[in-house]
Design a protein around this motif. Structure first.
Motif, short mmCIF file in Angstrom:
data_model
loop_
_atom_site.label_atom_id
_atom_site.label_comp_id
_atom_site.label_asym_id
_atom_site.label_seq_id
_atom_site.Cartn_x
_atom_site.Cartn_y
_atom_site.Cartn_z
N GLY A 29 4.98 -11.49 -0.07
CA GLY A 29 5.68 -10.66 1.12
C GLY A 29 3.90 -10.07 0.69
N ILE A 30 2.89 -10.63 0.62
CA ILE A 30 1.85 -10.20 1.31
C ILE A 30 0.86 -10.45 2.68
N TYR A 31 0.69 -9.52 3.64
CA TYR A 31 0.28 -10.05 4.87
C TYR A 31 -1.21 -8.93 5.00
N PRO A 32 -1.96 -8.85 5.69
CA PRO A 32 -1.82 -10.78 6.35
C PRO A 32 -2.30 -11.82 4.95
N ARG A 95 -4.17 -5.98 -9.10
CA ARG A 95 -4.10 -5.03 -8.05
C ARG A 95 -4.69 -5.00 -6.68
N ILE A 96 -6.09 -6.24 -6.31
CA ILE A 96 -7.09 -6.19 -5.43
C ILE A 96 -6.19 -6.68 -4.20
N GLU A 97 -4.82 -7.83 -4.75
CA GLU A 97 -4.29 -8.46 -3.78
C GLU A 97 -3.75 -7.11 -3.40
N ARG A 98 -3.25 -7.02 -3.53
CA ARG A 98 -1.85 -5.69 -3.54
C ARG A 98 -2.61 -4.83 -2.08
N PHE A 99 -4.13 -4.39 -2.35
CA PHE A 99 -4.65 -3.46 -2.10
C PHE A 99 -4.63 -4.31 -0.75
N LEU A 100 -5.59 -5.45 -0.79
CA LEU A 100 -5.85 -6.31 0.19
C LEU A 100 -4.33 -6.27 1.32
N SER A 101 -3.74 -6.25 0.56
CA SER A 101 -2.67 -5.20 1.77
C SER A 101 -2.15 -5.08 2.43
N GLN A 102 -3.52 -4.71 2.80
CA GLN A 102 -3.83 -3.06 3.63
C GLN A 102 -2.87 -3.00 5.01
N PRO A 103 -1.57 -2.42 5.37
CA PRO A 103 -0.88 -3.10 6.99
C PRO A 103 -1.20 -2.23 7.95
N PHE A 104 -1.99 -3.65 8.50
CA PHE A 104 -2.80 -4.19 9.60
C PHE A 104 -1.84 -3.95 10.83
N PHE A 105 -2.64 -3.23 11.86
CA PHE A 105 -1.30 -3.47 13.03
C PHE A 105 -0.96 -4.67 13.52
N VAL A 106 -1.91 -6.36 13.42
CA VAL A 106 -1.00 -7.30 13.29
C VAL A 106 0.22 -7.90 12.55
N ALA A 107 0.25 -7.31 11.75
CA ALA A 107 1.51 -7.32 10.54
C ALA A 107 3.04 -6.76 10.41
N GLU A 108 2.51 -5.73 11.81
CA GLU A 108 4.02 -4.92 11.60
C GLU A 108 5.09 -5.57 11.79
N ALA A 109 4.79 -6.53 12.53
CA ALA A 109 6.04 -7.23 12.61
C ALA A 109 6.59 -7.93 11.57
N PHE A 110 5.76 -8.36 10.37
CA PHE A 110 6.26 -8.79 9.53
C PHE A 110 6.84 -7.97 8.09
N THR A 111 6.14 -6.60 8.30
CA THR A 111 6.22 -5.73 7.54
C THR A 111 6.92 -4.43 6.99
N GLY A 112 7.43 -4.10 9.05
CA GLY A 112 8.37 -3.34 9.06
C GLY A 112 7.66 -2.11 9.11
N TYR A 143 -0.32 -1.33 -3.20
CA TYR A 143 0.22 -2.46 -1.85
C TYR A 143 1.06 -1.80 -0.77
N MET A 144 0.40 -2.08 0.25
CA MET A 144 0.55 -1.87 2.11
C MET A 144 -0.15 -0.45 2.46
N VAL A 145 -1.14 -0.23 1.58
CA VAL A 145 -1.53 1.51 1.96
C VAL A 145 -2.82 1.17 2.53
N GLY A 146 -3.99 2.27 2.95
CA GLY A 146 -4.64 2.20 3.82
C GLY A 146 -6.00 1.94 3.19
N GLY A 147 -6.24 3.55 2.93
CA GLY A 147 -7.53 3.53 1.38
C GLY A 147 -7.31 3.83 -0.16
N ILE A 148 -8.26 4.20 -0.44
CA ILE A 148 -7.98 4.62 -2.51
C ILE A 148 -7.22 5.17 -2.53
N ASP A 149 -7.63 6.99 -1.55
CA ASP A 149 -7.14 8.00 -1.63
C ASP A 149 -6.04 8.09 -1.44
N GLU A 150 -5.34 6.70 -0.43
CA GLU A 150 -4.19 6.88 -0.06
C GLU A 150 -2.60 6.00 -1.57
#
Length: 161
Positions: A29-32, A95-112, A143-150
Motif C-alpha cells: 500500500g505504498i504509493y508511488p 520507517r524510511i519505506e513509509r516516509f517515501l510514501s509521501q502523498p504525491f499529487f499523482v497518487a491521490e487516485a490510489f490513496t484517497g 505513512y503518507m505524510v509530508g515532512g518530518i515535522d508532520e
C-alpha cells in the motif's frame, strides 16, 4: 554548440534515468511504488545534486539494501533471531519505506489523500530517520505524510488515540 562545451560537462546535457515500479511495494500500500534500490539516475552525483543530497540518498539506499538482505533470514528464522543492530536497521528501513510514501499529487487516485508539495530540503531532512533521531516514533506516523515535522505531529496524534 556542444563541441565548445568541455567533455566533462557535455555528459549532463541528456538525462538518463530509470524509474522502477515494484509490485511488492504496491502490495504494502505504498504509493508511488518506486523502488529506490533498482531505480537509477545519472544525475545522482554530488556535483549535480549536492553533497548532502547525494549522501542522504546513498545512506537511504544502504539501509534499504541491508533490510532487503535480511528479509530471507527474517522469513526463515524470525526477526527475533537478528542482532539488536540488525533489528534497528529493519525498523529504520520500514520507517524510511513509509516516509517515501509521501502523498504525491499523482497518487491521490490510489490513496484517497490529497497531494502535498514537500520541499527538497524537507525531504533530505528525512536523513534523521537513518540517524535514529525518530526511532521512538511508531511506523504508522511515517505513512503518507509530508515532512518530518508532520511525522512528529502524527506520532502525537497516534499517542492520544
Amino acid at each position: 554548440m556542444t563541441s565548445q562545451i568541455p567533455r566533462r560537462r557535455r555528459r549532463w546535457l541528456h538525462l538518463d534515468a530509470t524509474t522502477v515500479l515494484d509490485r511488492r511495494i504496491v502490495e504494502r500500500g505504498i504509493y508511488p511504488a518506486v523502488n529506490p534500490l533498482t531505480s537509477t539516475s545519472r544525475i545522482l552525483d554530488p556535483a549535480v545534486v549536492g553533497e548532502e543530497h547525494y549522501r542522504v540518498a546513498r545512506q537511504v539506499q544502504e539501509v534499504l539494501q541491508r533490510y532487503k538482505d535480511l528479509q530471507d533470514i527474517i522469513a526463515i528464522l524470525g526477526i527475533e533471531e537478528l542482532s539488536p543492530e540488525d533489528r534497528l536497521t529493519v525498523a529504520r528501513a520500514r520507517r524510511i519505506e513509509r516516509f517515501l510514501s509521501q502523498p504525491f499529487f499523482v497518487a491521490e487516485a490510489f490513496t484517497g489523500r490529497p497531494g502535498k508539495y514537500v520541499q527538497l530540503r524537507e525531504t533530505i531532512r528525512g536523513s534523521e530517520i537513518c540517524e535514529g533521531k525518530h526511532d521512538e516514533l511508531p511506523e504508522q506516523a511515517f505513512y503518507m505524510v509530508g515532512g518530518i515535522d508532520e511525522v512528529i505531529a502524527r506520532a502525537g496524534q497516534l499517542a492520544e488515540e
